[in-house]
Motif scaffolding. Structure first.
Motif, PDB file in Angstrom:
ATOM      1  N   HIS A 158       0.812  -1.211   0.000  1.00 24.32           N
ATOM      2  CA  HIS A 158       0.000   0.000   0.000  1.00 24.32           C
ATOM      3  C   HIS A 158       0.851   1.269   0.000  1.00 24.32           C
ATOM      4  CE1 HIS A 158      -4.014  -1.823   0.446  1.00 24.32           C
ATOM      5  NE2 HIS A 158      -3.342  -2.803   1.011  1.00 24.32           N
ATOM      6  N   ALA A 159       2.153   1.120  -0.147  1.00 23.16           N
ATOM      7  CA  ALA A 159       3.054   2.268  -0.227  1.00 23.16           C
ATOM      8  C   ALA A 159       3.436   2.532  -1.676  1.00 23.16           C
ATOM      9  CB  ALA A 159       4.301   2.011   0.619  1.00 23.16           C
ATOM     10  N   ASP A 160       4.101   3.660  -1.886  1.00 25.23           N
ATOM     11  CA  ASP A 160       4.616   3.964  -3.215  1.00 25.23           C
ATOM     12  C   ASP A 160       6.027   3.434  -3.407  1.00 25.23           C
ATOM     13  OD1 ASP A 160       2.477   5.753  -4.482  1.00 25.23           O
ATOM     14  OD2 ASP A 160       2.756   6.683  -2.517  1.00 25.23           O
ATOM     15  N   ARG A 161       6.830   3.519  -2.350  1.00 23.41           N
ATOM     16  CA  ARG A 161       8.211   3.044  -2.416  1.00 23.41           C
ATOM     17  C   ARG A 161       8.664   2.628  -1.020  1.00 23.41           C
ATOM     18  NH1 ARG A 161      10.580   1.479  -6.842  1.00 23.41           N
ATOM     19  NH2 ARG A 161      12.623   2.061  -6.024  1.00 23.41           N
ATOM     20  N   GLY A 162       9.809   1.923  -0.968  1.00 23.86           N
ATOM     21  CA  GLY A 162      10.429   1.556   0.298  1.00 23.86           C
ATOM     22  C   GLY A 162      11.914   1.855   0.281  1.00 23.86           C
ATOM     23  N   ILE A 163      12.484   1.995   1.460  1.00 26.77           N
ATOM     24  CA  ILE A 163      13.930   2.164   1.610  1.00 26.77           C
ATOM     25  C   ILE A 163      14.419   1.149   2.632  1.00 26.77           C
ATOM     26  CG2 ILE A 163      15.715   3.642   2.655  1.00 26.77           C
ATOM     27  CD1 ILE A 163      14.555   6.009   1.268  1.00 26.77           C
ATOM     28  N   SER A 164      15.512   0.462   2.309  1.00 22.46           N
ATOM     29  CA  SER A 164      16.206  -0.418   3.254  1.00 22.46           C
ATOM     30  C   SER A 164      17.636   0.078   3.407  1.00 22.46           C
ATOM     31  CB  SER A 164      16.221  -1.864   2.759  1.00 22.46           C
ATOM     32  OG  SER A 164      14.963  -2.484   2.878  1.00 22.46           O
ATOM     33  N   PRO A 165      18.224  -0.082   4.601  1.00 20.87           N
ATOM     34  CA  PRO A 165      19.566   0.456   4.812  1.00 20.87           C
ATOM     35  C   PRO A 165      20.695  -0.365   4.203  1.00 20.87           C
ATOM     36  CG  PRO A 165      18.738  -0.534   6.825  1.00 20.87           C
ATOM     37  CD  PRO A 165      17.612  -0.565   5.845  1.00 20.87           C
ATOM     38  N   THR A 166      20.480  -1.665   3.981  1.00 20.40           N
ATOM     39  CA  THR A 166      21.523  -2.496   3.386  1.00 20.40           C
ATOM     40  C   THR A 166      20.908  -3.368   2.301  1.00 20.40           C
ATOM     41  OG1 THR A 166      21.278  -4.410   4.873  1.00 20.40           O
ATOM     42  CG2 THR A 166      22.724  -2.596   5.623  1.00 20.40           C
ATOM     43  N   ARG A 167      21.763  -3.840   1.413  1.00 20.63           N
ATOM     44  CA  ARG A 167      21.283  -4.686   0.323  1.00 20.63           C
ATOM     45  C   ARG A 167      20.694  -5.987   0.870  1.00 20.63           C
ATOM     46  NH1 ARG A 167      25.726  -5.329  -1.802  1.00 20.63           N
ATOM     47  NH2 ARG A 167      26.161  -7.477  -1.162  1.00 20.63           N
ATOM     48  N   TRP A 168      21.371  -6.576   1.874  1.00 19.72           N
ATOM     49  CA  TRP A 168      20.868  -7.837   2.414  1.00 19.72           C
ATOM     50  C   TRP A 168      19.493  -7.658   3.054  1.00 19.72           C
ATOM     51  CZ3 TRP A 168      19.523  -9.719   7.274  1.00 19.72           C
ATOM     52  CH2 TRP A 168      19.288 -11.102   7.319  1.00 19.72           C
ATOM     53  N   GLN A 169      19.285  -6.563   3.774  1.00 17.81           N
ATOM     54  CA  GLN A 169      17.979  -6.316   4.378  1.00 17.81           C
ATOM     55  C   GLN A 169      16.909  -6.097   3.310  1.00 17.81           C
ATOM     56  OE1 GLN A 169      20.270  -3.934   7.663  1.00 17.81           O
ATOM     57  NE2 GLN A 169      18.111  -3.619   8.026  1.00 17.81           N
ATOM     58  N   ALA A 170      17.261  -5.397   2.247  1.00 18.54           N
ATOM     59  CA  ALA A 170      16.324  -5.237   1.132  1.00 18.54           C
ATOM     60  C   ALA A 170      16.010  -6.590   0.497  1.00 18.54           C
ATOM     61  CB  ALA A 170      16.891  -4.280   0.095  1.00 18.54           C
ATOM     62  N   ASP A 171      17.042  -7.420   0.333  1.00 27.74           N
ATOM     63  CA  ASP A 171      16.869  -8.718  -0.319  1.00 27.74           C
ATOM     64  C   ASP A 171      16.117  -9.722   0.550  1.00 27.74           C
ATOM     65  OD1 ASP A 171      18.228  -7.733  -2.488  1.00 27.74           O
ATOM     66  OD2 ASP A 171      20.106  -8.789  -2.068  1.00 27.74           O
ATOM     67  N   SER A 172      15.904  -9.394   1.833  1.00 31.36           N
ATOM     68  CA  SER A 172      15.085 -10.284   2.663  1.00 31.36           C
ATOM     69  C   SER A 172      13.623 -10.257   2.222  1.00 31.36           C
ATOM     70  CB  SER A 172      15.195  -9.889   4.143  1.00 31.36           C
ATOM     71  OG  SER A 172      14.563  -8.641   4.406  1.00 31.36           O
ATOM     72  N   HIS A 173      13.231  -9.244   1.447  1.00 32.87           N
ATOM     73  CA  HIS A 173      11.851  -9.134   0.981  1.00 32.87           C
ATOM     74  C   HIS A 173      11.625 -10.015  -0.248  1.00 32.87           C
ATOM     75  CE1 HIS A 173      12.425  -5.534   3.415  1.00 32.87           C
ATOM     76  NE2 HIS A 173      11.120  -5.460   3.518  1.00 32.87           N
ATOM     77  N   PRO A 174      10.404 -10.516  -0.441  1.00 30.55           N
ATOM     78  CA  PRO A 174      10.091 -11.299  -1.647  1.00 30.55           C
ATOM     79  C   PRO A 174      10.309 -10.466  -2.906  1.00 30.55           C
ATOM     80  CG  PRO A 174       8.324 -11.470  -0.014  1.00 30.55           C
ATOM     81  CD  PRO A 174       9.252 -10.391   0.469  1.00 30.55           C
ATOM     82  N   PRO A 175      10.613 -11.109  -4.028  1.00 33.12           N
ATOM     83  CA  PRO A 175      10.921 -10.369  -5.263  1.00 33.12           C
ATOM     84  C   PRO A 175       9.883  -9.321  -5.647  1.00 33.12           C
ATOM     85  CG  PRO A 175      11.465 -12.685  -5.536  1.00 33.12           C
ATOM     86  CD  PRO A 175      10.791 -12.564  -4.204  1.00 33.12           C
ATOM     87  N   ALA A 176       8.606  -9.620  -5.474  1.00 33.23           N
ATOM     88  CA  ALA A 176       7.563  -8.661  -5.869  1.00 33.23           C
ATOM     89  C   ALA A 176       7.656  -7.376  -5.058  1.00 33.23           C
ATOM     90  CB  ALA A 176       6.178  -9.286  -5.698  1.00 33.23           C
ATOM     91  N   LEU A 177       8.101  -7.481  -3.802  1.00 34.53           N
ATOM     92  CA  LEU A 177       8.268  -6.305  -2.956  1.00 34.53           C
ATOM     93  C   LEU A 177       9.656  -5.695  -3.102  1.00 34.53           C
ATOM     94  CD1 LEU A 177       6.532  -7.604   0.297  1.00 34.53           C
ATOM     95  CD2 LEU A 177       5.548  -6.174  -1.496  1.00 34.53           C
ATOM     96  N   ARG A 178      10.636  -6.552  -3.346  1.00 32.29           N
ATOM     97  CA  ARG A 178      12.026  -6.063  -3.466  1.00 32.29           C
ATOM     98  C   ARG A 178      12.143  -5.013  -4.558  1.00 32.29           C
ATOM     99  NH1 ARG A 178      15.956  -3.796  -3.832  1.00 32.29           N
ATOM    100  NH2 ARG A 178      18.142  -4.464  -3.656  1.00 32.29           N
ATOM    101  N   ARG A 179      11.340  -5.136  -5.613  1.00 33.05           N
ATOM    102  CA  ARG A 179      11.407  -4.190  -6.738  1.00 33.05           C
ATOM    103  C   ARG A 179      11.016  -2.772  -6.334  1.00 33.05           C
ATOM    104  NH1 ARG A 179       9.501  -8.879  -9.592  1.00 33.05           N
ATOM    105  NH2 ARG A 179       7.319  -8.301  -9.250  1.00 33.05           N
ATOM    106  N   MET A 180      10.318  -2.647  -5.207  1.00 36.88           N
ATOM    107  CA  MET A 180       9.871  -1.332  -4.742  1.00 36.88           C
ATOM    108  C   MET A 180      10.910  -0.625  -3.874  1.00 36.88           C
ATOM    109  SD  MET A 180       6.018  -2.327  -3.506  1.00 36.88           S
ATOM    110  CE  MET A 180       5.694  -0.621  -3.016  1.00 36.88           C
ATOM    111  N   ILE A 181      12.002  -1.325  -3.530  1.00 32.72           N
ATOM    112  CA  ILE A 181      12.873  -0.853  -2.459  1.00 32.72           C
ATOM    113  C   ILE A 181      14.185  -0.305  -3.004  1.00 32.72           C
ATOM    114  CG2 ILE A 181      14.149  -1.556  -0.398  1.00 32.72           C
ATOM    115  CD1 ILE A 181      12.036  -3.738   0.017  1.00 32.72           C
ATOM    116  N   GLU A 182      14.552   0.880  -2.536  1.00 33.53           N
ATOM    117  CA  GLU A 182      15.854   1.498  -2.793  1.00 33.53           C
ATOM    118  C   GLU A 182      16.748   1.237  -1.578  1.00 33.53           C
ATOM    119  OE1 GLU A 182      18.069   4.480  -5.287  1.00 33.53           O
ATOM    120  OE2 GLU A 182      16.165   3.472  -5.599  1.00 33.53           O
TER     121      GLU A 182
END
Length: 408
Positions: A158-182
């Protein structure tokens, strides 16, 4: 822009960004829990959340979602009052971890919503089941861990975008959500952390430690298994036996930040009691939680710093210690290995290898000059990739501006 930060324990990850956006002339406000008493340089809007008791026999896997969504409902109702008073933000930036952002798009559909996507719980492959001494590897536990992510997935959807502090933390998300994360790190102040030859750290008994002394440090918010306190303590007797001049300073509270509390007592005392008969306790100093100024002084006098963590969120203290030019011996777990390259800008040791920890820490204390290139490389890495002023804040600000303009 009108910018609303949302975090139940503000400032947390928004410590630098919120006041900087205000300094730049934006209309910045913060939505936070009424129980939060942290000082703030920006205006606070406080919602009052009192979680209702959850009946475990009826909710099972929904227990966590019930608490998080209840908070989200409370925040959304408070937000409706703000809207009725005429307040409509252009951008909302909130932490998704406690459910606060879940329903804000229902109140302000025209606002752009950015969530801090810190970590996505998994049934396997991260912290769950990593340490069999304290965690079950049963299939029930796999389902419970995966179920904890329900509100996190909803928050991102329900968001427009996400931010994660590290690549590994971003990659913990499923692929469909990972695409939203910087991936943008929070940032550490490398200028403030530049090595200080005149640094001093005063121990509780009044003794002073200076740069050049044989000081080993271990720092965490709380002393607990998730951050490897048990492994560090079990490695310590051999280190002190090999290095009779070494002083060990352990920073952290006696509560629990992550994982389960012990059945009795505190993790601090449980693992100290396990090894104290083999330690020279006059050289082991527990200093509790420290104000940031004192923590920086300690990092500056430290010769070697042990940092351990389950595959979980990365601590600021790791990057701060690298920026200070202190040799870090880290656990060879994914979040740490993203930052430390073994033998280049630090050392990596298998999380569970207690003799390996004893050997690596002893070597770090015994041969400081041999590790000078690693310390210099650590400083360079921190400044190039994680510096607050020159790297991370500009990236965060740019992302917010582009989000507000519809460019991301």
């Amino acid at each position: 822009m009108k910018l609303l930060f949302v975090h139940q324990n503000f400032p947390a990850q928004f410590l630098h960004l919120a006041p900087e956006m205000q300094r730049l002339g934006h209309d910045v406000r913060v939505l936070t829990d009424a129980a939060n008493r942290n000082p703030s340089p920006v205006p606070l809007l406080r919602y009052d959340f009192k979680p209702a008791p959850v009946e475990p026999q009826h909710t099972r896997l929904g227990r966590n979602y019930t608490t998080m969504s209840d908070r989200g409902v409370t925040v959304a109702r408070f937000a409706r009052q703000l809207r009725a008073q005429g307040y409509v933000p252009d951008v909302i930036y909130g932490h998704s971890g406690w459910g606060e952002t879940l329903f804000l798009k229902e109140v302000w559909p025209e606002a752009r919503l950015l969530v801090f996507a810190e970590f996505y719980y998994r049934g396997e492959g991260a912290d769950s089941g990593f340490d069999p001494e304290f965690q079950s590897r049963s299939f029930d536990q796999v389902m419970i861990a995966q179920g904890r992510a329900a509100h996190l997935g909803q928050a991102l959807l329900h968001a427009d975008r996400g931010i994660s502090p590290t690549r590994w933390q971003a990659d913990s998300h499923p692929p469909a959500l990972r695409r939203m994360i910087e991936v943008i790190f929070d940032g550490v102040d490398c200028d403030r952390l530049t090595p200080d030859p005149a640094a001093r750290f005063t121990l509780p008994d009044g003794r002073q430690l200076r740069r050049g002394d044989e000081v080993l440090t271990f720092v965490n918010r709380n002393l607990e298994p998730y951050r490897g306190y048990h492994i560090f303590m079990r490695a310590l007797p051999a280190v002190l036996a090999a290095r009779p001049q070494a002083q060990v300073v352990i920073v952290g509270g006696e509560g629990v930040s992550y994982g389960q509390p012990p059945k009795e007592g505190t993790w601090k005392d449980i693992f100290l009691d396990e090894v104290k008969d083999r330690l020279d306790l006059a050289r082991v100093h527990f200093v509790g939680k420290l104000p940031y100024d004192r923590l920086v002084d300690l990092i500056h006098v430290s010769r070697a710093h042990a940092y351990l963590t389950y595959p979980f969120v990365l601590s600021w203290s790791l990057v701060e210690t690298l920026a200070a030019g202190t040799l870090v011996i880290g656990s060879n777990t994914a979040p740490v290995a993203e930052v430390i390259q073994d033998g280049v800008n630090g050392r990596l040791v298998d999380f569970f290898d207690i003799p390996g920890w004893s050997a690596a820490l002893t070597d770090a204390l015994a041969r400081p000059e041999a590790h000078a290139p690693m310390r210099q490389a650590a400083q360079a890495l921190a400044r190039e990739n994680y510096d607050l002023r020159s790297v991370c804040l500009p990236k965060q600000i740019d992302h917010l501006i582009r989000l507000e303009r519809g460019l991301v």
